[in-house]
Design an enzyme around this catalytic site. Structure first.
Site, mmCIF file in Angstrom:
data_model
loop_
_atom_site.group_PDB
_atom_site.id
_atom_site.type_symbol
_atom_site.label_atom_id
_atom_site.label_comp_id
_atom_site.label_asym_id
_atom_site.label_seq_id
_atom_site.Cartn_x
_atom_site.Cartn_y
_atom_site.Cartn_z
ATOM 1 N N ASP A 8 1.362 82.503 83.902
ATOM 2 C CA ASP A 8 2.531 83.338 84.458
ATOM 3 C C ASP A 8 2.827 84.621 84.965
ATOM 4 O OD1 ASP A 8 5.499 83.235 85.134
ATOM 5 O OD2 ASP A 8 5.907 84.281 83.185
ATOM 6 N N ASP A 10 5.308 87.426 85.281
ATOM 7 C CA ASP A 10 6.372 88.335 83.918
ATOM 8 C C ASP A 10 6.420 88.223 82.652
ATOM 9 O OD1 ASP A 10 6.404 90.081 86.692
ATOM 10 O OD2 ASP A 10 8.259 89.032 87.012
#
Length: 175
Positions: A8, A10
């Protein structure tokens, strides 16, 4: 088939909801988290493909254009290159939250598409995230799941938990 680490963005690679930045809508908002460059370099050295899979609902909501997202990703790649680290590919979902699209995490489509494109063995790969939708997407895709960070997420939902990406990378290198 190759092994991979799906990341991922952020909260795993870069700051979000921090004292410096709320959301990353332009390159100036992008700050690598501590030791992320070193972590990704470890994955590269260990022979893993490294992919980014990121929900970017700000596009669908009109907060940013896809061209701005590409500029953010160019900055990310440049910042990582300073550490000798490389991202092999990036997948993103531009749709609004709750759009019910096939690509938005917690659905696994971004992971599955990258795995097919790059001949990845998902069962021997990892999905690393800082939130439950990341873990669910990894589980649905068939990867091992790793939760990182200090958000108030349930650690028991993931196969593994580490305080940050670098700690996980050190574990991978020692395994």
């Amino acid at each position: 088939m190759k092994e991979a680490v799906f990341l991922d963005r952020d909260g795993v690679i870069n700051e979000v909801l921090s004292h410096r930045v709320k959301f990353v809508n332009k390159p100036e908002d992008f700050y690598l988290l501590d030791r992320v460059g070193q972590a990704i370099k470890i994955f590269n050295e260990e022979g893993f493909k490294v992919f980014v899979v990121t929900n970017q609902g700000g596009i669908g909501l009109g907060f940013m254009k896809e061209s701005a997202l590409h500029a953010v990703h160019k900055k990310m790649e440049a910042d990582l290159a300073a550490f000798g680290a490389n991202i092999d590919d990036i997948a993103y979902c531009p749709h609004k939250p709750k759009a019910a699209c096939a690509c938005r995490k917690p659905k696994p489509q971004m992971i599955l598409n990258l795995a097919k494109k790059h001949d990845v063995d998902v069962a021997n790969s990892y999905m690393v995230g800082d939130r439950a939708p990341d873990i669910e997407a990894g589980r649905e895709a068939g990867t091992q799941t790793v939760l990182v960070g200090d958000r108030k997420e349930d650690h028991t939902s993931a196969d593994m938990y580490f305080p940050d990406l670098f700690s996980f990378a050190k574990w991978v290198a020692s395994s």
